[in-house]
Enzyme design. Structure first.
Site, mmCIF file in Angstrom:
data_model
loop_
_atom_site.group_PDB
_atom_site.id
_atom_site.type_symbol
_atom_site.label_atom_id
_atom_site.label_comp_id
_atom_site.label_asym_id
_atom_site.label_seq_id
_atom_site.Cartn_x
_atom_site.Cartn_y
_atom_site.Cartn_z
ATOM 1 N N PHE A 1 0.861 -1.195 0.000
ATOM 2 C CA PHE A 1 0.000 0.000 0.000
ATOM 3 C C PHE A 1 0.893 1.238 0.000
ATOM 4 O O PHE A 1 0.715 2.155 0.800
ATOM 5 C CB PHE A 1 -0.930 -0.016 1.219
ATOM 6 C CG PHE A 1 -1.837 -1.222 1.267
ATOM 7 C CD1 PHE A 1 -2.941 -1.307 0.438
ATOM 8 C CD2 PHE A 1 -1.563 -2.275 2.118
ATOM 9 C CE1 PHE A 1 -3.775 -2.423 0.460
ATOM 10 C CE2 PHE A 1 -2.389 -3.394 2.158
ATOM 11 C CZ PHE A 1 -3.503 -3.473 1.324
ATOM 12 N N CYS B 1 -0.716 3.328 -10.808
ATOM 13 C CA CYS B 1 -1.507 2.346 -10.049
ATOM 14 C C CYS B 1 -3.016 2.514 -10.188
ATOM 15 O O CYS B 1 -3.698 1.608 -10.676
ATOM 16 C CB CYS B 1 -1.100 2.411 -8.590
ATOM 17 S SG CYS B 1 0.660 2.118 -8.390
HETATM 18 C C1 UGA Z 1 -1.734 4.541 -4.910
HETATM 19 C C2 UGA Z 1 -2.345 4.230 -3.523
HETATM 20 O O1 UGA Z 1 -2.613 5.451 -2.832
HETATM 21 C C3 UGA Z 1 -1.405 3.359 -2.691
HETATM 22 O O2 UGA Z 1 -2.019 3.007 -1.465
HETATM 23 C C4 UGA Z 1 -1.100 2.091 -3.492
HETATM 24 O O3 UGA Z 1 -0.227 1.233 -2.797
HETATM 25 C C5 UGA Z 1 -0.467 2.479 -4.804
HETATM 26 O O4 UGA Z 1 -1.379 3.312 -5.533
HETATM 27 C C6 UGA Z 1 -0.174 1.213 -5.577
HETATM 28 O O5 UGA Z 1 -1.115 0.486 -5.906
HETATM 29 O O6 UGA Z 1 0.999 0.856 -5.745
HETATM 30 P P1 UGA Z 1 0.024 6.352 -5.800
HETATM 31 O O7 UGA Z 1 -0.322 5.873 -7.177
HETATM 32 O O8 UGA Z 1 1.436 6.544 -5.441
HETATM 33 O O9 UGA Z 1 -0.593 5.341 -4.687
HETATM 34 O O10 UGA Z 1 -0.684 7.763 -5.674
HETATM 35 P P2 UGA Z 1 -1.844 8.427 -4.799
HETATM 36 O O11 UGA Z 1 -1.238 9.208 -3.703
HETATM 37 O O12 UGA Z 1 -2.866 7.424 -4.463
HETATM 38 O O13 UGA Z 1 -2.443 9.448 -5.869
HETATM 39 C C7 UGA Z 1 -3.028 8.980 -7.080
HETATM 40 C C8 UGA Z 1 -3.604 10.096 -7.886
HETATM 41 O O14 UGA Z 1 -4.758 10.606 -7.245
HETATM 42 C C9 UGA Z 1 -2.689 11.309 -8.100
HETATM 43 O O15 UGA Z 1 -2.751 11.696 -9.448
HETATM 44 C C10 UGA Z 1 -3.267 12.376 -7.196
HETATM 45 O O16 UGA Z 1 -3.035 13.670 -7.675
HETATM 46 C C11 UGA Z 1 -4.734 12.024 -7.227
HETATM 47 N N1 UGA Z 1 -5.476 12.487 -6.032
HETATM 48 C C12 UGA Z 1 -5.204 11.967 -4.805
HETATM 49 C C13 UGA Z 1 -6.486 13.424 -6.185
HETATM 50 O O17 UGA Z 1 -6.764 13.903 -7.292
HETATM 51 N N2 UGA Z 1 -7.180 13.823 -5.073
HETATM 52 C C14 UGA Z 1 -6.914 13.314 -3.844
HETATM 53 O O18 UGA Z 1 -7.618 13.717 -2.865
HETATM 54 C C15 UGA Z 1 -5.898 12.370 -3.704
#
Ligand code: UGA
Length: 438
Positions: A161, A269
């Site tokens: 995660f 992811c």
């Molecule tokens: C995501 C999950 O959060 C991790 O728990 C998981 O382990 C990982 O995928 C994986 O499967 O390996 P990650 O892809 O690093 O992690 O990024 P996030 O922090 O989840 O953000 C994803 C996207 O959502 C980004 O583009 C971010 O800008 C966007 N986001 C996030 C929003 O637009 N709004 C939010 O409130 C949060």
């Protein structure tokens, strides 16, 4: 012989030197285990052996060096040796999606073949890459095909995660550790490996553990698309999405996280896992329409943002300044970043693009070689018809906005991540448009 300094020490091999594999290897070594991280990519392994990570992840390079010096961590191309020297083997190779949504399991298959041909005694094989439910059943039957009957093994699924940008922190301070196992021996070994980490440890069957991972990412994606849909309602009614999200987040059943409206989710992811989950659900007889809508809202969010820009200025021949290319801050990753889609749309409407990102320009150049890259945000603003914010890097929040206003041809900012307060921007004389706020 048991190691007296680290009595819980286990010999571990990690297959795959991508962000998940390297973080897993480094963190296990930091916990006192003896770890070999293997990958077929010679260039990657030799740079890691010198303490250089092939991708940007805060604190990782420092820990690579430290653990290599302490001789708890080794990088190698020799999978045979790594398997022979270890009791537990973690598979952390990539599972990219094919165009039909089905994940490509070729790298996992290659890893199983290599493990099978190197095994001479019992091993616990732990799948860590994100895979559809029931993949471990397939891993087990595939491995059985490559192994002589007298060699025993266990299979387990231990999802990661880790968020890019804070992967080390997430690994060492997780909300939970999920261990999908079939035998007492596998459970005991995994609990020993994770013993130094204080976190709830959930022991499940393997299929439930596989489902937990896909459901977690699908749920996070759903929260983001939900808040983006509400942001659209805010724009139609004059309400403020930041206040709505705050009001929602105080409810403990909803929680304040992943309620940030913007140009949608990207990265390697969430988009990939959502597609794979929808595909797998269909394959096993469930049409997951809700997740299809989550995906649709995410793409529409980008289209609408471009329409918002086009509504303010005619794009043909205009110079658009872009701030931020990575899919989120603190990473150099541009895979499935909203920036790529948005820039493509702006370009096909005839705009010229100038861009800056603190970390992601090297990666972005490989995908978008034909845009102009700048040294800093002010060079981007210089003579541009407007400024467009696509990633909420902290340094953008500290920009000298008066200087930006002087440099821009017209004082127009489109903020896809809501990093500035609208009233302040208007007071400074900007035409300022963001997401879900008037
Ligand atoms: C995501 C999950 O959060 C991790 O728990 C998981 O382990 C990982 O995928 C994986 O499967 O390996 P990650 O892809 O690093 O992690 O990024 P996030 O922090 O989840 O953000 C994803 C996207 O959502 C980004 O583009 C971010 O800008 C966007 N986001 C996030 C929003 O637009 N709004 C939010 O409130 C949060």
């Amino acid at each position: 012989m048991a190691n007296t300094r680290y009595p819980h020490q286990v010999k571990i091999a990690v297959i795959g030197a991508g962000p998940v594999g390297v973080t897993t290897a480094v963190c296990f070594a930091s916990l006192g285990h003896k770890v070999i991280c293997v990958d077929y990519d010679h260039e990657k392994i030799s740079s890691l052996a010198k303490g250089k990570t092939p991708f940007y992840e805060p604190n990782l390079a420092k820990l690579v060096k430290l653990n290599c010096q302490a001789e708890r961590l080794k990088f190698s191309n020799n999978i045979n040796e790594a398997v022979k020297d270890s009791l537990v083997i973690f598979i952390a190779v990539g599972t990219p999606t094919q165009s039909n949504g089905e994940p490509d399991l070729t790298y996992i298959k290659n890893a199983i073949k290599a493990i099978g041909s190197a095994m001479t005694d019992y091993k616990l094989i732990v799948e860590k890459s994100t895979v559809p439910v029931m993949t471990c059943d397939w891993i087990k039957s595939t491995l059985n095909r490559y192994l002589p009957k007298n060699i025993k093994f266990d299979i387990a699924y231990n999802p990661e995660f880790l968020r890019e940008g804070c992967a080390v922190r997430d690994f060492l301070n997780p909300d939970r550790i999920v261990l999908g196992v079939e035998t007492e021996k596998a459970k005991r070994l995994l609990l020993k490996i994770y013993q130094p980490i204080k976190a709830p440890k959930l022991i499940t069957d393997i299929r439930s553990a596989e489902l937990i991972k896909h459901s977690a990412n699908a749920f996070l994606a759903t929260k983001i698309s939900f808040i983006n849909a509400i942001a659209n309602i805010c724009e139609l009614t004059g309400a403020d999405i930041e206040k709505v999200a705050l009001g929602l987040g105080f409810d403990k059943r909803i929680g304040p996280y992943f309620l940030k409206a913007g140009i949608g989710f990207g990265g390697f992811c969430l988009p990939k896992d959502l597609k794979a989950f929808i595909h797998q659900a269909k394959k096993i007889g469930y049409n997951f329409r809700m997740l299809q809508e989550v995906e649709r809202i995410n793409i529409t969010q980008r289209e609408q943002f471009v329409k918002k820009i086009a509504g303010q200025l005619k794009l043909k021949g205009k110079q658009i300044g872009i701030l931020g290319l990575s899919f989120k801050p603190n990473t150099d990753d541009v895979r499935s970043a909203p920036s790529i889609d948005i820039i493509k749309r702006l370009k096909s409407a005839g705009a010229k693009i100038k861009a800056y990102d603190p970390k992601a320009m090297v990666q972005a150049k490989k995908i978008m070689p034909d845009i102009q890259y700048c040294e800093n945000p002010y060079e981007v603003a210089q003579e541009s018809d407007c400024l467009v914010i696509l990633t909420e890097w902290k340094i953008f929040q500290k920009l000298d906005l008066r200087k930006i206003k002087r440099l821009l041809k017209k004082p127009i900012i489109f903020d896809g991540r809501n990093i500035f307060a609208p009233e302040k921007m208007r007071r400074l004389g900007f035409i300022y448009q963001s997401i879900g706020r008037l």
